[in-house]
Write an enzyme that holds these catalytic residues in place. Sequence first.
Site, PDB file in Angstrom:
ATOM      1  N   LYS A  11       0.817  -1.217   0.000  1.00 15.06           N
ATOM      2  CA  LYS A  11       0.000   0.000   0.000  1.00 15.06           C
ATOM      3  C   LYS A  11       0.859   1.280   0.000  1.00 15.06           C
ATOM      4  CE  LYS A  11      -3.915  -2.247   2.314  1.00 15.06           C
ATOM      5  NZ  LYS A  11      -4.970  -2.099   3.339  1.00 15.06           N
ATOM      6  N   TYR A  51     -12.391  -2.227  -3.853  1.00 13.23           N
ATOM      7  CA  TYR A  51     -12.891  -2.356  -2.479  1.00 13.23           C
ATOM      8  C   TYR A  51     -14.428  -2.276  -2.407  1.00 13.23           C
ATOM      9  CZ  TYR A  51      -8.338  -2.286  -0.094  1.00 13.23           C
ATOM     10  OH  TYR A  51      -7.097  -2.599   0.398  1.00 13.23           O
ATOM     11  N   PHE A  59     -15.610   3.476   6.884  1.00 14.12           N
ATOM     12  CA  PHE A  59     -14.240   3.867   6.520  1.00 14.12           C
ATOM     13  C   PHE A  59     -13.989   3.843   5.010  1.00 14.12           C
ATOM     14  CE2 PHE A  59     -14.056  -0.715   7.691  1.00 14.12           C
ATOM     15  CZ  PHE A  59     -13.554  -1.254   6.509  1.00 14.12           C
ATOM     16  N   ARG A  87      -1.837 -14.398   4.914  1.00 21.10           N
ATOM     17  CA  ARG A  87      -2.512 -13.692   6.002  1.00 21.10           C
ATOM     18  C   ARG A  87      -1.714 -13.816   7.311  1.00 21.10           C
ATOM     19  NH1 ARG A  87      -7.147 -11.516   4.505  1.00 21.10           N
ATOM     20  NH2 ARG A  87      -8.121 -11.427   6.543  1.00 21.10           N
ATOM     21  N   ASN A 114      -1.983   0.225   6.697  1.00 24.68           N
ATOM     22  CA  ASN A 114      -1.469  -1.023   7.276  1.00 24.68           C
ATOM     23  C   ASN A 114      -0.584  -1.815   6.309  1.00 24.68           C
ATOM     24  OD1 ASN A 114      -3.479  -1.981   5.633  1.00 24.68           O
ATOM     25  ND2 ASN A 114      -4.512  -3.216   7.182  1.00 24.68           N
ATOM     26  N   HIS A 117      -2.257  -5.511   1.693  1.00 22.91           N
ATOM     27  CA  HIS A 117      -3.552  -6.186   1.583  1.00 22.91           C
ATOM     28  C   HIS A 117      -3.293  -7.609   1.107  1.00 22.91           C
ATOM     29  CE1 HIS A 117      -7.640  -7.179   0.237  1.00 22.91           C
ATOM     30  NE2 HIS A 117      -7.049  -7.677  -0.843  1.00 22.91           N
ATOM     31  N   GLU A 128      -9.546 -11.131  -7.387  1.00 26.19           N
ATOM     32  CA  GLU A 128      -8.633  -9.995  -7.190  1.00 26.19           C
ATOM     33  C   GLU A 128      -7.415 -10.096  -8.116  1.00 26.19           C
ATOM     34  OE1 GLU A 128      -7.832  -9.722  -2.982  1.00 26.19           O
ATOM     35  OE2 GLU A 128      -9.875  -9.035  -2.546  1.00 26.19           O
TER      36      GLU A 128
END
Length: 140
Positions: A11, A51, A59, A87, A114, A117, A128
């Site tokens: 990100k 998203y 958010f 993950r 963060n 993703h 994705e």
Amino acid sequence: MTVEQTLSIIKPDATRRNLTGKINAKIEDAGLKIIAQKRLQLTKQQAEAFYAVHKERAFFGELVDFMISGPVVVQALEGENAVARYREVMGATNPANADEGTIRREFAESIEANSVHGSDSLDNAAIEIAFFFSKIEIAA
Ligand code: CMP
């Protein structure tokens, strides 16, 4: 054990701090192979589409603004149980809850910024990956 593919996004908070190589090292050290990778500046429309599943969340607007605040690096990863494995390597969404040694514990700035993703299921991983890559761009 099954070989799977999953989508990763490094990100804007991480590309801004030049962390692509350090994050890639954690991915590769975990036994995951980067089988496709490109650096992109997402448009607002692209970030909203990616998203879309979160569009009712409070958010959503801030998430989209953050994701277009700088370049991202999108990647397809492959390995044994790649969805769950990545993950684990990322750590919890909120870095305050992420385990020692995970990407988010080491690098993330906040629950929004963060650093990475990762797809949350095998079905979403396929969707994705197809969002960002054509078959010819993936070399497993
Ligand atoms: P990601 O795995 O990319 O999926 C959705 C993102 O929304 C998530 O990581 C976070 O970066 C971001 N986000 C921002 N605020 C929240 C929140 N309160 N709860 C969950 N995710 C959030």
